[in-house]
Every structure is written in structure tokens, then in C-alpha cells.
Design an enzyme around this catalytic site. Structure first.
Site, PDB file in Angstrom:
ATOM      1  N   CYS A 194     -11.349 -49.826 -33.297  1.00  0.00           N
ATOM      2  CA  CYS A 194     -11.085 -51.115 -32.607  1.00  0.00           C
ATOM      3  C   CYS A 194     -11.386 -52.131 -33.793  1.00  0.00           C
ATOM      4  O   CYS A 194     -10.530 -52.308 -34.573  1.00  0.00           O
ATOM      5  CB  CYS A 194     -11.873 -51.178 -31.421  1.00  0.00           C
ATOM      6  SG  CYS A 194     -11.640 -52.601 -30.445  1.00  0.00           S
ATOM      7  N   HIS A 252     -11.731 -46.146 -27.953  1.00  0.00           N
ATOM      8  CA  HIS A 252     -13.169 -45.836 -28.480  1.00  0.00           C
ATOM      9  C   HIS A 252     -13.559 -44.337 -28.165  1.00  0.00           C
ATOM     10  O   HIS A 252     -14.097 -44.158 -27.150  1.00  0.00           O
ATOM     11  CB  HIS A 252     -13.897 -46.698 -27.751  1.00  0.00           C
ATOM     12  CG  HIS A 252     -13.904 -48.088 -27.996  1.00  0.00           C
ATOM     13  ND1 HIS A 252     -14.677 -48.568 -29.033  1.00  0.00           N
ATOM     14  CD2 HIS A 252     -12.994 -49.268 -27.511  1.00  0.00           C
ATOM     15  CE1 HIS A 252     -14.184 -50.103 -29.389  1.00  0.00           C
ATOM     16  NE2 HIS A 252     -13.379 -50.346 -28.264  1.00  0.00           N
ATOM     17  N   GLU A 270     -16.203 -43.085 -29.284  1.00  0.00           N
ATOM     18  CA  GLU A 270     -17.755 -43.148 -29.286  1.00  0.00           C
ATOM     19  C   GLU A 270     -18.108 -43.432 -27.584  1.00  0.00           C
ATOM     20  O   GLU A 270     -19.122 -43.254 -27.499  1.00  0.00           O
ATOM     21  CB  GLU A 270     -18.135 -43.777 -30.107  1.00  0.00           C
ATOM     22  CG  GLU A 270     -18.233 -45.431 -29.898  1.00  0.00           C
ATOM     23  CD  GLU A 270     -17.034 -45.976 -29.938  1.00  0.00           C
ATOM     24  OE1 GLU A 270     -15.953 -45.455 -30.123  1.00  0.00           O
ATOM     25  OE2 GLU A 270     -16.827 -47.347 -29.587  1.00  0.00           O
TER      26      GLU A 270
END
Lengths: 272, 991
Positions: A99, A228, A230
Site C-alpha cells: 500500500c 493488504h 497482513e
């Protein structure tokens, strides 16, 4: 051969970045150790890149995205620690940009670095076509022919996106052709039903050219993506987990872990 | 020697210009202007000690070569551009972009940019539109692009540009009034005292002014001995006004109230609403539960979560600043409330944000908006943008977000922002909720600098909005400065580098240091040491400025070097302003000279108690009549499209709700992720199976009938929503945020006694239901003067309470969502439906209020919640939803839309209390009810668990994607789920 626990990941923090905790957790879930380190500590010598095998540029709003996402942060790195970073990359170590981190490494010219031309900006992540920030889950399609270390074995991968500047734009048609020819496009936004590259909103959430969501450099060791991974470490992160549970298809671990596991496995085998 | 440079960054030809596109769309759709095209460019004005080659290097670093072109100098607009509108900031207004540019330029020049070097950012709009007049451009500039209060707009025609070029943007501050301290003679007539308060925007009553007059009369000798004038200085008077403001002292909640109920004829005396109802309730519950850690006395409430962390929660409103500057007010609302958990105990990590707004309809006709007020659509856009920017840039996901619409919020919008934090149970071996200050500890301010931002904010929010409201009562938050500061403070916390921390919010240093001084018995501050954004601030302004992103700390002398060194390494400004004492005084100096010396005891306890009268006479409204040919199916879809029921997904998805990777039940749920969840579930840390449930309730329209029912309904809504996602009773804490119209009887408020009675009744209800549910209020806030007289029209908000809850969920894997999941599942309604259409959305749609407002039966509700909790714990429920506005009708529709499936329902089977037909069954908003779907094979187990509570199987989930509602043999309504969806998502689509 080294094991995952020998692998060390450095997670750069500071100046409005904000995904350090979950990104560190992602590397730890893959068996590696992870240190969140403030950028200033790298600039003033409190920490050094060379003791790590993986470097993560994380999500957030470095300098508020003022002057364009990633611009001020990339600038600071370019002006104040370029040599350290260049040595890290030339040693064949791994870099992931997620990002805001992806925006930063495109501004820095770490990806796609076509022709090995590091520190030359070749692509951009422009403001979303619909003009606003958006938070949603999207489907990604992997590219089995890509040299990318991080996306090995990925076919379909659902992940959250949350950005206002994620529209992938190559500098020109020739650059796009290079990216395609060299399989540097490792992840594309996909239609959740057909798995084909998504051309329309909301499956393609920002109007990215050729539905490009993630790219790598020609070595496959530097990787950037807008979604994302994570934020999908737990199976209970997925928006449809209650349905998946009812239907007996809830995965054991969040699918975002694959990307970090791939990196740590590669680093253990080749870099630690 | 400073050289001027102008840097222009334009969109590269062939690339799209989203800002231009958006402006074009808004100008045409919203303002109806004949604009043909809009192109935008960023312009930076630099006044730097730098060579032209360095300016070129800066330009190269700033511009993104793939999508932008840049130039040092001026590009005259192409000949077909008719107008150029330049938007920049007024002098002294926080310019976040310019601040980042300053950092970047420092990197490029290889030296920090000096304070005398100037950097300004502006945006130029290049507009085509041959029919556009200057007046049109002015409307565009101030109706869409700029807020006159903080921004400047320069409008230039093609001819003007050809003749004079484009002017240089340099909003430099020219006012350099030297600092001076005045004394104010209070030995004057009463009328003069009142004038002093009014003209000085002190918001002190005559009674309060006289108490202050008395204090200084008594202190004259002592002051003389210290070489101080007998009359107070402007600093002293401002400190007292700030400390004694309604905003900070909650004078109405602390008042002595004579409450008369005309239905019984009885009058009772209430000494302090807060202590009598809110605090007492929490204290009683505290005897029964073991998880209250710190309530009421710190910046946010703290409750136990597990062995590792406590959770901290606080919600605030930011109504008055938002009414003046919607973007700045809103962004300050969210980043401001973030500092509350950060300043709670020894400092909490920030976990989640919540937001909620009460607005006038975005579809209000422009002519219905009084002059001087923002149109609610523009206001709403800007408020969302402010909180989106504030929350997203801080990296804090939102967990609860809602909007409520009523024409009475036209005068003052309500902007609620809240933050949840986590506090490690111990920090450096000490309980983290405890903090102390010792005499000799240093006063340290860190974070942003002080400007004129928000001066008189605390006193101003205690006043109604009028045309002369001060412009400086506006702050613009800077989330990045705050994030950098927060990261640093948590690092310093873990290293044990300070002893006490609190935030600077309303009242600035005056408020934070005034409260801190109370912890050790005194403080001495040298105001000239405070870092300023620009010269020209008076000493009193330095002390009460509400400039944002600042925390105040007490640092032990032996830790100060380490503290300041770490601050420097993290690029955070930290300044020692003085030290704490135990001499009982607030002592301020400026350049060594005493400018304020006030007894703390007087400052904190000298305020006389207000006395108020409250008179309750229940209102009565006509009941509406339904025509014979009343169309239930149409009513269902009409209701779903109403502003208070429909989806606001377009706006809500612009807020990050996934950062931190903890989201389990998200704000939008269902097969297509397009239906609002009843409540959200969030893991406490990555990969944890423990989590928190956040829910809320707000029912302002019930206040029209009885605020007692409004309050119990709001509490019940929040609690049952917690149960609806799989929560259990027993570990739920509440926050109360009261927003009221002025309840003080007076010439401008002839119905003050009634409004005060409404306040009393809401408090009675809060005590009654919170203690019944064992839901303690751990923190709260009130905002008491939400009236506007702008344009000569008085608009007062309806009495409004937001009740927010936080609950512990021991196992997030058992969470449930409202969407139907499998066809063939059985549909149950649990709880009692009564004929309670009073104040409902259904009645509102018919233009009526009614009288039978929903009540709460706590005993029945508790029995239901206990049983439903057992059913979710046993994982027997496939979906669970609790109806609110729109009753079962809207409830069934949401279950169906969420599942993309149909429902077949027999309303006759719905458990009811009373004798009434399908209309009441469908649209009544009775509290404490659920709609559940379960697998048919679990029927017996499920029903056995529910035995003892009212419930019934009312139908089943179907594949045919139709909502079919029968009443016995009679078909009441048949609506395609797609029609429900379109109604639900259509109203605010793209808005």
C-alpha cells in the site's frame, strides 16, 4: 540450511506509517523475527539494514500523503540512505512494499526496475478513478509465470484494499508491454466469480491499467502490492467467514499469511 | 537572502484529473453552474535561501513524472480558460501540506528549513465556462471549494490574467502586536460586569462575575504584597472563564434542580444530576462487578479486559466548531478524542474509532437553510471528509459509524467521535491506570505549536451560534503531527520517561495544567517559553489556545534529558514550560513577570452552583389514521429508503475499517457486504480469539414524547445489539453523550423548564436501566446549548443521547451476523411486540408523532438476553438481528437483503402483548426483540433454550428472493428482495 527462525525482517516505521504491528505479526506467524524500526534510527545509525534479510515498507500515511502518496518518505530515503538501501538490494535480499509502502517503492524506483534501472520511477499509483478512498475486500489472481518470490503458488487470493491512490499507471505503453512480457505483473484484481482480470469497479477498485494490483522487479525479490496481506492473518478476518464456517470451508489460517511464508521460506533457504 | 519561487504541479496531458472531475460534477449537480471543464494544479510558493538549481531539484522531487508535469515559474492558462480560482489559506491557518513540503525541502537542501523561510500551498482551478459570471465563480469558490473563515479565494478572469498575470500566494502574518498584559477593573456596576463578560466572550454570568469580583477584593492585600495589581489581569480572567465554562464545569449537570411533575403534582429537589443518577448508578454497579478499573476521573473510562490489557473508551462531540468549519471541526473532533485514551492513565495505545452524526437532510431545499448556515449536504460532505482524513491518516480503523437525520439539526449538527484504546495492565511494573505528580516535576508540553487556533472554543461551545461567533474558535487537526507524537509518547511511556500525561483539548494549557496542578498542589509556568506558530500572541492567548496535537506531561527532573533526547530523535517538539509546586497556586509568568496568580482552591471549587427549575407536563399528539387502501408493501420499501434506515455505504467505505487487521464482524455484512451490522466485533490484537463488541443506540425522535423512553430505548438498543452479534450480559460498559437544547429558562428560551425536565427524566431513565442491566457508564460528556438563531430563526435540536457500549467477547469465533445464510432455515421472532408506533420512523413517514413510545421492560429484556446469549454460545443460530427503526418490517428486509435470500413470514405468529393487526406488528419499534434464523434440525434444542421468554417460529428462509408477509391466511405484502435492496441503497447512492 537455515530455518525460518534465523530470518530477520525489518519493518520501517514512523512519520504516519501505521501497519507495523500486524506486519511484524505476519513475519512472526511465518516463523521469522521482525523488528519495527523507526526510519530515523536507520538514518542516524541506531539500526542498520545489513543485519536483516527482509525489508518491509508498510502501509499507512507517511507525511499524510501530502505531495502525493509516498513522495516525501521516498525522497527522504533517496537523499539520506540510498547507499544502504542499494547495498541491501544488490545483495539479493527481499523487499516488500504494501500500500503506502508500494507507493513509496515505486516513487523510489525499486519496482519494477525494468532493465535493472534502480532508482528510476517507471510506474505510478495515481488517485483512484472513482476519486475517493475505498475500503473493501477484493479478489486477486496470481501469475504462475512470474518470477516473484512472494506470490509463488498463489492462484486466487481474497484480500482487503484500503487506499485513495492505487490506480496503477505505467509511464508508457512500452513499459506496460515490458511488464507483461517479463511477467513482472504478479497479482491482478480479478472477478470473484470467473477469476478473470477485473476491468470494472468494484472488483477493480481503482481503475488500474490491466487490473494490476501487484508487481515485482525482474529478480522477483522486490515486490509491491496495493492490497493488504497482513490484514488477513486470521481466518476470521474474511468478511464471509460465518458462511465459510457454516459451509465447512473456513481455512485454518488467514490466506494473507502465504505471502509472508513464501518470503521467509525463500530467505531461510537462500539468504540467512 | 530569500528568493521567491513558484512551483507548479499539473496533471500530465492525457492523464485524468480526479480533483477537477469531482469539482466539475459538484459544480453542475450541486450548484447548477454552467461549468464546462475544470483542470487543477498544485502551487507551492517558496521563499527560500536557495539557488534556482535547487528550486529545480525540489520540483523534480515533488513531481511524480509518470502522472504529473511541473514547472518553476508561471504557466499562463490556455486561451480557452475563462476563469482561474485560486484557493489558499488565510494567514496563520494550519497548512498541513506546506508542513510536509517543509520536511521534504529540508531533505533535498541537506539542511533544515529555517523559520524565516516561508512555504505556502495553494490549489488553482482552471475553469472553462463561457457563460460563467464572476458571481458564479464566487458561488463556486465559497459554496464548494473554500471556507471563507480559514481560506482565501482569488477569482481572476481571462482578461485580468492577460493584463496582470497570476498573483503570488503569500499569506504572511503581518499582525505583530507586541505582547502586553492588561488589568480589568471589576469594581464596577453590575451592568458593566455583564458587558465585560459579553464583550470578552467570557460566557460568565453576573453571579459568576460577582464571585470573581469578591475573590480579587479579598486577595487585594496579598496581591499587593506580591507586587500584583488588585484588579485581575486579562490572563487571570481568561483562565477563570475557561475553567468555569459550561464545557469544562458542566454547570447544568451540576446544578440544583427543582423538578415538578405536573401529572403527580410532586416537586423534588435534585442536587447534581451527574452525581445523583450517572455516578451513583456506576458506583452501585461497581459493588457488583469486578472489572471497573478507573471511571469518571481520568480522560476516559478504563475497564478490565484480560491479564494483559485493559480497555479504555471515550466519546466526545464537536458540534460548535463543526458548525463554523465542518472539515476542520470534524477532523479536530476525531484526532482530539484520540488524545483522550492517549492521555488516560499513563497513556493508552489507540485501537478503534467510532463516529456518528446528526444532520439536517442533505436534500433540504436551499431556501429552507437560514442564511449563515451551511447547507446540510455540503456540511455532511465536509464532516465525513474531516473524520475520514483524521481517522485514516492516524491508522485507526472505525468500528461503529452512523448518521441520523432530522430538520432540527439544521442549526447545529451533532458530531460524535469516540476512541477505544488498550492500556497494558502494568507499565514498568506499575499499574498503568495510576499516575502522579510530585512537586519539582517539570511541566512539559509536546507535539504541535501554539497559534490562535480555537481561542475561546471552550467558552464558545457553551454559547448559542450567532452571527458574531468568533472566527478563531476553529482548529484544523493535523493527524500526522499527532501520530508522530503518539508513537513517540508510547515509546517514552515504555521507557518510563514521564510520570503523568494528559491531553490539551478544550481550554488548552489552562485546562490541562489547571487539572494537573490539582494533583500536586500547584504549578509555575513561564508562558514565554511556549513554542509559537507565529509571533503576535498575547500571554492569555498562549495559555488558553486550543491549538491541536499537544499533550502536557509531568517529567521527573532526572528523566528530562532522556525524554527530550528521545523527542528530538523522533522529530517531536517538546518544551519545558515550568514546574509543579505544592504552594496551592496557579502561577504564570511572562518573561519573568507574574501575569497570573490564582488560588487553585478558588479556581476549581469557587464556582457557585447553578439553580434551575424543571417542570414536566407530558405532551399529547394526534394519532394518524391509515386509509383503507393502505399499501404495506410500498410502506416497506419506502421505509427502507428513508434517511434514518437506508445505507450510507458510499460514505462509510471511505473510512478505513481494516487497518490493524483485527476486524471480525465488520460495519457492513452479508453475502454482498452491503447491509449494516448490528454491532461490530474486533480482535484485541492480531490473531487473538478474544475481542471487543462495540454497539450504540440513539433515538432522538422518542424525545418528542418522553425523554425517559428515549433514554431507555437508546440503552436497550446498544445492549441488544451487543447480544445480537453473540455478546453476553455481564461485561458491558456504557458511555453517555448528552446533547441538549438550552434547558435554562430565559427570554430566549421560554420553554427552558420543560427542556430541563426532559433532562431530568433522561437521567432518571439512565440510572434505572443501567443499574437493572448492570451496564455502568464509565465515561460521558454533555453539550448543552445546541441552538441556533442565525437568519433570525431559532432552531433547537431534539434532546439527543448517544449511548455507546463496549463489551468483552471471550471467543470471537462464536460471533453471529444478521444475514440469512441458508434457505430452509427457520425464522424466529424473540421478544414482545407491542402497539408502540409513537415516535417511530413509520409515523414520521406519515407526518405524525403519536403517543405510544416504545418502553423497556428490564426484567423481560434480561430474561431474553440471557437465553439468546446461551443460544449463540451454543452456536445454534445461523443469523441474528435486532430490529430498531422500521420495526420488524425493516428487520426482515435486512435479514433477506443480507443473505440475498427470501423470507416467508406469518405475522400472526409474532408474539405480541395486546390486540392489534399486521401494521403495528410490522412497524412498531418495540424494544428488546430479535429475528433469528436456525437450522430446522436444531429446532428442539433452540426452543428448549428459549423456554421462558416470548418467542415464536414465524416462517422460513426461501430461495425465491422475495419477502412474503402473511397475517394468517391474508397476504399483507410481497416485495422482491431486489426492490428492498434498491430502496435501501438508492437514497444515498454516490452521496
Amino acid at each position: 540450511m537455515a530455518t525460518a527462525s534465523d530470518v530477520k525482517a525489518l519493518v520501517i516505521t514512523g512519520f504516519g506509517l501505521n501497519c507495523e504491528k500486524e506486519t511484524a505479526a505476519a513475519f512472526q506467524a511465518a516463523g521469522a523475527s521482525a523488528d519495527p524500526v523507526h526510519l530515523n534510527d536507520l538514518l542516524d545509525g541506531h539500526a542498520t539494514l545489513s543485519s536483516y534479510q527482509i525489508l518491509a515498507f508498510i502501509g499507512g500515511f507517511s507525511f499524510g500523503d501530502h505531495l502525493g502518496a509516498g513522495t516525501v518518505f521516498a525522497n527522504r530515503i533517496k537523499y539520506r540512505m540510498r547507499e544502504q538501501l542499494e547495498a541491501f538490494v544488490k545483495a539479493g535480499k527481499l523487499v516488500i512494499g504494501i500500500c503506502n509502502g508500494f507507493q513509496t517503492i515505486t516513487r523510489l524506483g525499486l519496482v519494477p526496475a525494468v532493465g535493472g534501472r534502480l532508482f528510476e520511477q517507471q510506474v505510478a499509483l495515481a488517485q483512484n478513478a472513482q476519486g475517493t478512498f475505498r475500503d473493501d475486500w477484493i479478489m486477486l489472481k496470481g501469475n504462475p509465470a512470474s518470477p516473484c518470490v512472494f506470490t509463488k503458488g498463489i492462484d486466487l487470493l481474497p484480500l482487503p484494499i484500503r487506499h485513495g491512490e492505487g490506480r496503477f499507471v505505467p509511464q508508457d505503453a512500452a513499459m506496460l508491454a515490458e511488464l507483461e512480457a517479463q511477467n513482472l505483473i504478479c497479482l491482478r484484481y480479478a472477478d470473484p466469480e470467473s477469476g478473470e482480470p477485473a476491468t470494472a469497479f468494484p472488483a477493480n477498485p481503482n481503475g488500474s491499467v490491466n487490473a494490476i494490483a501487484g508487481i515485482c522487479d525482474p529478480t522477483g525479490r522486490i515486490f509491491g502490492l496495493m492490497p493488504h496481506p497482513e490484514a488477513y492473518l486470521s481466518p476470521y478476518n474474511h468478511p464471509h467467514w460465518p458462511r465459510q464456517k457454516l459451509n465447512g470451508v473456513l481455512p485454518e489460517a488467514g490466506l494473507g499469511q502465504i505471502i509472508f511464508r513464501n518470503a521467509v521460506t525463500f530467505a531461510a533457504a537462500n539468504l540467512a | 537572502m530569500l528568493s521567491p519561487y513558484r512551483l507548479e504541479l499539473s496533471v500530465r496531458p492525457g492523464e485524468t484529473d480526479p480533483r477537477g472531475k469531482h469539482t466539475l460534477h459538484q459544480a453542475r449537480e450541486f450548484l447548477g453552474l454552467p461549468v464546462a471543464t475544470v483542470a487543477t494544479r498544485y502551487v507551492y510558493s517558496l521563499f527560500l535561501d536557495a539557488a534556482p538549481a535547487q528550486a529545480e531539484e525540489i520540483l523534480a522531487a515533488f513531481s511524480n513524472p509518470v502522472i504529473q508535469t511541473g514547472k518553476v515559474g508561471v504557466t499562463l492558462p490556455p486561451a480557452d480558460v475563462d476563469w482561474v480560482v485560486i484557493i489558499g489559506f488565510r494567514p496563520g491557518v494550519t497548512d498541513n501540506v506546506a508542513r510536509s513540503a517543509r520536511s521534504a525541502i529540508g531533505d533535498i537542501l541537506g539542511r533544515p528549513v529555517r523559520e524565516d523561510e516561508e512555504i505556502y500551498a495553494a490549489v488553482e482551478y482552471l475553469i472553462q465556462g463561457p457563460q460563467l459570471t464572476r458571481g458564479d465563480c464566487q458561488r463556486l469558490a465559497f459554496g464548494l471549494l473554500a471556507n471563507e473563515l480559514i481560506e482565501t479565494a482569488t477569482i481572476l478572469s481571462r482578461v485580468e490574467i492577460a493584463a496582470h498575470g497570476i498573483p503570488v500566494n503569500r499569506p504572511v502574518i503581518t499582525d505583530h502586536t507586541p505582547p502586553q498584559v492588561k488589568t480589568i477593573n471589576l469594581e464596577v456596576a453590575d451592568a458593566e460586569l455583564e458587558r465585560i463578560s459579553r464583550d470578552g466572550v467570557l460566557a460568565l454570568t453576573l453571579q459568576e462575575m460577582k464571585v470573581i469580583q469578591g475573590y480579587f477584593r479579598e486577595a487585594a492585600e496579598e496581591r499587593k504584597a506580591r507586587g500584583l495589581p488588585a484588579a485581575p489581569t486579562d490572563v487571570e480572567l481568561e483562565v477563570l472563564a475557561q475553567t468555569w465554562s459550561e464545557h469544562c464545569k458542566h454547570k447544568i449537570f451540576a446544578a440544583k434542580i427543582a423538578y415538578t411533575d405536573t401529572t403527580t403534582g410532586k416537586t423534588e429537589s435534585i442536587d447534581n444530576l451527574f452525581k445523583t443518577f450517572i455516578r451513583r448508578g456506576t458506583e452501585e454497579i461497581g459493588q457488583r462487578v469486578d472489572w471497573l478499573v478507573s471511571v469518571f476521573h481520568d480522560n476516559a473510562g478504563v475497564i478490565k479486559f484480560n491479564d494483559k490489557v485493559h480497555v479504555v473508551y471515550k466519546a466526545e462531540t464537536h458540534n460548535s466548531p463543526t458548525a463554523l468549519d465542518p472539515y476542520g471541526g470534524a477532523i479536530t473532533g476525531i484526532v482530539g478524542v484520540n488524545r483522550d485514551p492517549l492521555g488516560t492513565g499513563i497513556g493508552a495505545n489507540l485501537l478503534l474509532n467510532v463516529w456518528g452524526y446528526c444532520f439536517g437532510s442533505p436534500f433540504t431545499k436551499p431556501e429552507d437553510v437560514p442564511p449563515g448556515l451551511f447547507h446540510p449536504r455540503r456540511l455532511r460532505d465536509q464532516v465525513h471528509k474531516g473524520v475520514i482524513d483524521g481517522g485514516n491518516q492516524s491508522g485507526i480503523p472505525y468500528a461503529v459509524g452512523w448518521e441520523y437525520f432530522d430538520p432540527r439539526y439544521l442549526g447545529k449538527p451533532l458530531v460524535y467521535c469516540g476512541t477505544v484504546g488498550t492500556l497494558p495492565v502494568t507499565v514498568n511494573g506499575q499499574p498503568s491506570e495510576k499516575k502522579s505528580i510530585k512537586p519539582g516535576d517539570l511541566v512539559v508540553m509536546c507535539g504541535g505549536r501554539i497559534g490562535k487556533d480555537g481561542i475561546h472554543g471552550a467558552t464558545f461551545s457553551s454559547e448559542e451560534l450567532h452571527a458574531g461567533s468568533p472566527v478563531q474558535a476553529v482548529q484544523i487537526g493535523d493527524p500526522i503531527t499527532q501520530k508522530v507524537m503518539a508513537d513517540f509518547l508510547l515509546e517514552a511511556r515504555d521507557l518510563g520517561l514521564y510520570r503523568f500525561i494528559t491531553d490539551n483539548g478544550a481550554g488548552g494549557l489552562s485546562s490541562s495544567l489547571g487539572e494537573m496542578a490539582d494533583h500536586c498542589g500547584g504549578v509555575e509556568v513561564e508562558l514565554a517559553k511556549a513554542p509559537l506558530k507565529y509571533a503576535g500572541l498575547q500571554p492569555w492567548e498562549i495559555f488558553i489556545s486550543e491549538a491541536q496535537e499537544r499533550m502536557s506531561l509531568a517529567v521527573q527532573p532526572e528523566k528530562i534529558d532522556a525524554f527530550l533526547a528521545l523527542a528530538k530523535r523522533r522529530n517531536v517538539e517538546a518544551t519545558v514550560l515550568g514546574n509543579f509546586t505544592d504552594n496551592g497556586y496557579l502561577h504564570l509568568t511572562f518573561q519573568g513577570k507574574t501575569v497570573a496568580h490564582i488560588k487553585l482552591a478558588f479556581l476549581h471549587d469557587g464556582l457557585p452552583q447553578l439553580t434551575l427549575k424543571a417542570t414536566w407536563t407530558p405532551p399529547h399528539f394526534p394519532e394518524p389514521e391509515l386509509g383503507k387502501d393502505f399499501d404495506c408493501a410500498k410502506a416497506v420499501t419506502d421505509l427502507l429508503g428513508r434517511l434514518n434506515l437506508c445505507s450510507n455505504e458510499f460514505k462509510a467505505r471511505q473510512y478505513d475499517h481494516e487497518v490493524k487487521g483485527l476486524s471480525v464482524v465488520k460495519p457492513f455484512i452479508g453475502a454482498n457486504r452491503n447491509v449494516t451490522a448490528d454491532a461490530t466485533v474486533t480482535m484485541i490484537e492480531p490473531l487473538s480469539t478474544e475481542g471487543v463488541i462495540l454497539a450504540y443506540g440513539i433515538t432522538p425522535r422518542y424525545s418528542d414524547i418522553d425523554t425517559y423512553a428515549m433514554m431507555t430505548s437508546a440503552i436497550d438498543t446498544a445492549v441488544r445489539r451487543t447480544i445480537a452479534v453473540g455478546g453476553r450480559l455481564g461485561h458491558i460498559a456504557g458511555l453517555d453523550n448528552f446533547c441538549w437544547p438550552d434547558p435554562v429558562q430565559g427570554p430566549k428560551t421560554p420553554d427552558g423548564e420543560y427542556k430541563c425536565a426532559q433532562l431530568v427524566r433522561a437521567n432518571q431513565a439512565l440510572y434505572d436501566l443501567c443499574t437493572a442491566y448492570n451496564v455502568p457508564c464509565v465515561s460521558g460528556k454533555d453539550s448543552m446549548k445546541n441552538d441556533s438563531t442565525k437568519g433570525g430563526r431559532k432552531i433547537s435540536i431534539p434532546p439527543t443521547v448517544l449511548f455507546s457500549t463496549i463489551a468483552k467477547m471471550p471467543d470471537i469465533r462464536k460471533a453471529v451476523t444478521p444475514d440469512a445464510k441458508r434457505y430452509g432455515d427457520l425464522v424466529y421472532v424473540i421478544g414482545q411486540t407491542r402497539n408502540e408506533l409513537g415516535g417511530s420512523e413509520f409515523y414520521s413517514m406519515l407526518g405524525a408523532v403519536g403517543n405510544r413510545v416504545p418502553q423497556v421492560d428490564p426484567k423481560l429484556a434480561l430474561a431474553i438476553y440471557e437465553r439468546v446469549g446461551q443460544a449463540t454460545d451454543a452456536e445454534l443460530v445461523h443469523s441474528l438481528h435486532t430490529p430498531a427503526f422500521g420495526g420488524l418490517a425493516a428487520g426482515f428486509a435486512k435479514v433477506a437483503i443480507g443473505g440475498n435470500l427470501g423470507l416467508d413470514i406469518d405475522l400472526k405468529k409474532v408474539p405480541v402483548d395486546g390486540d392489534f393487526g399486521p401494521v403495528e406488528r410490522l412497524f412498531s419499534e418495540s424494544n428488546s426483540r430479535f429475528i433469528a434464523t436456525i437450522a430446522a434440525e436444531n429446532r428442539e434444542r433452540f426452543e428448549a433454550l428459549l423456554a421462558g421468554a416470548p418467542f415464536a417460529c414465524v416462517g422460513e428462509v426461501t430461495l425465491k428472493r422475495k419477502l412474503v408477509l402473511h397475517h394468517g391466511d391474508k397476504l399483507v405484502a410481497k416485495v422482491a428482495v431486489d426492490d428492498c435492496l434498491h430502496a435501501y441503497t438508492g437514497t444515498l447512492a454516490g452521496i
